[in-house]
Design an enzyme around this catalytic site. Structure first.
Site, PDB file in Angstrom:
ATOM      1  NE  ARG A 173      -0.695   1.693  -0.008  1.00 45.74           N
ATOM      2  CZ  ARG A 173      -0.518   0.748   0.929  1.00 45.74           C
ATOM      3  NH1 ARG A 173      -1.552   0.240   1.585  1.00 45.74           N
ATOM      4  NH2 ARG A 173       0.667   0.318   1.242  1.00 45.74           N
ATOM      5  CB  CYS A 217       3.285   5.517  -4.906  1.00 44.86           C
ATOM      6  SG  CYS A 217       4.785   5.021  -4.048  1.00 44.86           S
ATOM      7  CD  GLU A 288      -0.849   3.963  -4.278  1.00 44.03           C
ATOM      8  OE1 GLU A 288      -0.386   2.858  -4.639  1.00 44.03           O
ATOM      9  OE2 GLU A 288      -0.399   4.618  -3.319  1.00 44.03           O
TER      10      GLU A 288
END
Ligand SMILES: Cc1cc2nc3c(=O)[nH]c(=O)nc-3n(C[C@H](O)[C@H](O)[C@H](O)COP(=O)(O)OP(=O)(O)OC[C@H]3O[C@@H](n4cnc5c(N)ncnc54)[C@H](O)[C@@H]3O)c2cc1C
Length: 294
Positions: A173, A217, A288
């Protein structure tokens, strides 16, 4: 962070006013994010092409204005006080060219559309191709990095460079483009025959709270502990609420906006989750979600 002033807005208008694109001063950012949260930017510029995007960033840098590139706004939290600087929106960069085994798309192309053209494993991820490359977006079936052939991005020098996959610094990510803030202009992707998209979308509808604004998320999955959602669920935090920010009952790693959530509510909830998970499991969760301006 300073609050927005019209001084910065008008200065940016003077610096960028001749470029091909739309410019709006003192622009509210919440509508440009899937969280629907946040204050205003000094200015928002939506270039009509990659050259204008590159020139806007070059000029913002040269004049010392803070700047950031925004795609679909599906991974960001804009602070309540906004962003004192220039937001460059990629939604006008939707070029699309299909050759035999290469899909060439502009950074602002919608990822859900691209997913239907040979990137099925990314089905259901909102946002743009540029944002997906910057975030190395992915699912349990794989990440966009697996299908990147090249990325054209703007260097700090003002030159445009074509990055090979091994130069992109893709990690979980994350990528070089996000870490050192290189605006992605265009991406070459290798389409592969994949599973049908509809069952993947149905799977998401069953596991994610898609009826409420969110940014996906919130926390990264720790490498040496169970997934963040499991930890938050087993800390008894599903349904925990501050203001209008709530931990989803459906997916514990999602924070949703019940309507009037403020960024400060989301951040207070983030701290409550972190403290409780650390107390119970000894794991410090990292974000994140990207907080704009940090
Ligand atoms: C309901 C929901 C489900 C989600 N599911 C997933 C999932 O399964 N997997 C997953 O990985 N993510 C998921 N996400 C998160 C998000 O959709 C992805 O990270 C997406 O790829 C972000 O793209 P964006 O265009 O919205 O980026 P933005 O939110 O606009 O930006 C994110 C970051 O990328 C940078 N950026 C954006 N465009 C560019 C560009 N052209 N050049 C350089 N930097 C750029 C921004 O500056 C920022 O740092 C989900 C989000 C939501 C709301």
């Amino acid at each position: 962070m300073a609050t927005c002033t019209r001084d910065g807005s008008w200065a940016l208008l003077r610096v960028l006013g001749d470029l091909p694109g739309e410019i709006r001063v003192n622009e509210p950012l919440a509508p440009y994010t899937t969280f629907r949260i946040g204050g205003r930017a000094w200015a928002m510029f939506r270039p009509y092409g990659p050259e204008a995007l590159a020139e806007a960033v070059v000029r913002a840098r040269a004049h010392g204005f803070p700047w950031l590139v925004l795609g679909g706004g599906s991974k960001v939290l804009v602070p309540d006080q906004g962003f004192p600087g220039l937001v460059v929106l990629t939604s006008g960069l939707t070029g699309w060219h299909e050759e035999d085994d290469l899909l060439r798309v502009g950074a602002g192309a919608a990822l859900p559309k691209v997913a239907r053209h040979g990137l099925a494993k990314l089905a259901g991820i909102p946002g743009t191709v540029g944002g997906a490359v910057a975030m190395n977006a992915g699912t349990k079936y794989g990440a966009i990095a697996d299908q990147v052939v090249w990325v054209r991005a703007l260097l700090p020098s003002g030159r445009v460079h074509t990055f090979r996959p091994e130069e992109c610094g893709f990690t979980y990510r994350d990528s070089l483009f996000r870490r050192v803030r290189l605006p992605v202009l265009e991406v070459g992707l290798r389409p592969v025959p994949g599973p049908a998209v509809e069952p993947l979308l149905a799977e998401r509808r069953g596991s994610q709270p898609l009826n409420l604004p969110s940014a996906g998320c919130v926390f990264r999955n720790p490498t040496d502990a169970p997934p963040a959602g499991w930890l938050i669920d087993h800390a008894g935090l599903k349904g925990a609420r501050i203001g209008d920010a709530v931990v989803s009952e459906r997916h514990a790693n999602f924070i949703c906006n019940l309507g009037r959530a403020r960024a400060s509510d989301v951040l207070a909830l983030v701290e409550r989750i972190r403290a409780r998970v650390e107390q119970l499991f000894g794991v410090w969760l990292t974000l994140e979600l990207e907080v704009v301006g940090e």
